[in-house]
Motif scaffolding. Sequence first.
Motif, short mmCIF file in Angstrom:
data_model
loop_
_atom_site.label_atom_id
_atom_site.label_comp_id
_atom_site.label_asym_id
_atom_site.label_seq_id
_atom_site.Cartn_x
_atom_site.Cartn_y
_atom_site.Cartn_z
N UNK A 19 0.83 -1.21 0.00
CA UNK A 19 0.00 0.00 0.00
C UNK A 19 0.86 1.26 0.00
N UNK A 20 2.05 1.19 0.56
CA UNK A 20 2.98 2.33 0.46
C UNK A 20 3.39 2.54 -1.00
N UNK A 21 3.58 1.45 -1.73
CA UNK A 21 3.91 1.56 -3.16
C UNK A 21 2.75 2.19 -3.93
N UNK A 22 1.54 1.77 -3.64
CA UNK A 22 0.38 2.35 -4.32
C UNK A 22 0.28 3.85 -4.05
N UNK A 23 0.64 4.26 -2.85
CA UNK A 23 0.62 5.68 -2.51
C UNK A 23 1.62 6.45 -3.38
N UNK A 24 2.82 5.89 -3.54
CA UNK A 24 3.83 6.55 -4.37
C UNK A 24 3.41 6.60 -5.83
N UNK A 25 2.75 5.55 -6.31
CA UNK A 25 2.25 5.54 -7.69
C UNK A 25 1.13 6.56 -7.86
N UNK A 26 0.25 6.66 -6.87
CA UNK A 26 -0.86 7.62 -6.94
C UNK A 26 -0.34 9.05 -7.03
N UNK A 27 0.80 9.31 -6.39
CA UNK A 27 1.40 10.65 -6.47
C UNK A 27 1.84 10.99 -7.89
N UNK A 28 2.05 9.96 -8.71
CA UNK A 28 2.41 10.16 -10.12
C UNK A 28 1.18 10.08 -11.03
N UNK A 29 0.00 9.91 -10.43
CA UNK A 29 -1.21 9.80 -11.23
C UNK A 29 -1.44 8.43 -11.80
N UNK A 30 -0.77 7.42 -11.25
CA UNK A 30 -0.90 6.04 -11.73
C UNK A 30 -1.87 5.29 -10.84
N UNK A 31 -2.93 4.77 -11.44
CA UNK A 31 -3.98 4.09 -10.68
C UNK A 31 -3.72 2.60 -10.60
N UNK A 32 -4.42 1.94 -9.68
CA UNK A 32 -4.33 0.49 -9.53
C UNK A 32 -5.67 -0.13 -9.83
N UNK A 33 -5.65 -1.20 -10.62
CA UNK A 33 -6.87 -1.92 -10.97
C UNK A 33 -6.72 -3.36 -10.49
N UNK A 34 -7.70 -3.88 -9.76
CA UNK A 34 -7.58 -5.26 -9.27
C UNK A 34 -7.58 -6.30 -10.38
N UNK A 35 -8.07 -5.94 -11.57
CA UNK A 35 -8.12 -6.87 -12.70
C UNK A 35 -6.85 -6.73 -13.54
N UNK A 36 -5.99 -7.75 -13.58
CA UNK A 36 -4.76 -7.67 -14.37
C UNK A 36 -4.99 -7.39 -15.85
N UNK A 37 -6.15 -7.79 -16.36
CA UNK A 37 -6.45 -7.56 -17.78
C UNK A 37 -6.54 -6.08 -18.11
#
Length: 423
Positions: A19-37
């Motif tokens: 979740x710390x990684x997701x926070x750093x990605x969100x700061x770059x505007x990069x979202x996370x999707x639970x579906x790998x597709x």
Amino acid sequence: MDKVSLVSLGCPKNLVDSENLLKKLAEQGIACDPDPDNADILLINTCGFIEDAKRESVEEILKLAEHKGHKKLVVFGCLAKRFGDELQREIPEIDALYGVGEEEKIAAFCGNILQSSEALRDTPRLSETSYAYLKIAEGCDRGCSYCVIPDIRGRFRSRDPEEILKEAELLVNSGRKELIIVAQDITSYGRDIRGYNLDRLVRDIASISGDFWIRLLYLFPTSISDELLETIGREEKVCKYLDIPLQHTEQKILGFMRRPGSRELFRHLVDRIRKAIPEVALRTTLITGFPRETDDDFDRMLGFVKDMAFDHLGVFVYSREEGSAAYALRGQVPKQISKKRRETIMEAQAGISLEKNRMLVGNVFRALVDEADNHVAVARIYSQAPEIDGVVFIHQAGSRKGAFVPVRIDTAYDYDLGGSLAE
């Protein structure tokens, strides 16, 4: 919008890292999707602590590699730290490997591939639960002979208390109703910070405004101070619950494990805790089949389990880990014997747990609702930690996820409880 998909395996500490990684990605505007597709980059945070965890990590990597197509596959965490060269050689579909604590590098890798944009307003989380894990330290100095964590995560380092308190306040303000304090060994917290320790940290977290629980996991058995017990007993927000991994009870085996303690010392510890906090719920974990464990060693440990009547108990079969000090020990116990010993302890614990649960019937407790629909709710009382202990099933409408509710215990099972909303 460019996206990543992240799979987090292993312990709660890994989940915090993810979740710390997701926070750093969100700061770059990069979202996370639970579906790998739907993702452009596939991330997997691996566990490499014991054999079963390694196998699960490899299977998950292979599953993602099989369907990656033109996506990038990034593997990080404990398994990548321990066996990075082997993973790269055996699974060439892996595009990048990172160890533990390299979230900045992973975020930079993703940012170089994906189109960064304005920071996301809300940081994505892997789980929208009523509780959150609050990691207060990294690494370990204990040097247990069966464990490779110090090689993977390094020496013990306490997090800055101001940083922890800020994160705790953010979690409470975001609606989390339970903060679970974790580290490899939380009782060592603050030994590298002058004038600060776990006792003070718990008191400072408890002073944060809001209605929430605090739960402590992973206390080293010989480092529990009277001051800490006093704080746990006094602070209303702190669950009267202690998770103390003993790993074994026999001094001979504990010596081979490079851990302090003995059956009598642990008996005194349990008595001291129960005297200081009469309503306390105690959880421990044990290991069966450690090298040179005899039938007599096991019988004495089983007797201790029956005498102490822990509220919750887990047992691991010894995993012979390459690179650990115990790997070369003579007297390895056959796996089938280790498994049988585990089953014997768990069978005894099931009876203990059922008897303790029966003693709760008719009492009313404050419970935290983790899941709810129109027919049933799944909740926990103070003596139940999420994911590892039992739950309370409430078979009626009227509960809301993330709410505290009064629950009367009506039914006892081996590990779970049945209840109804109290007036």
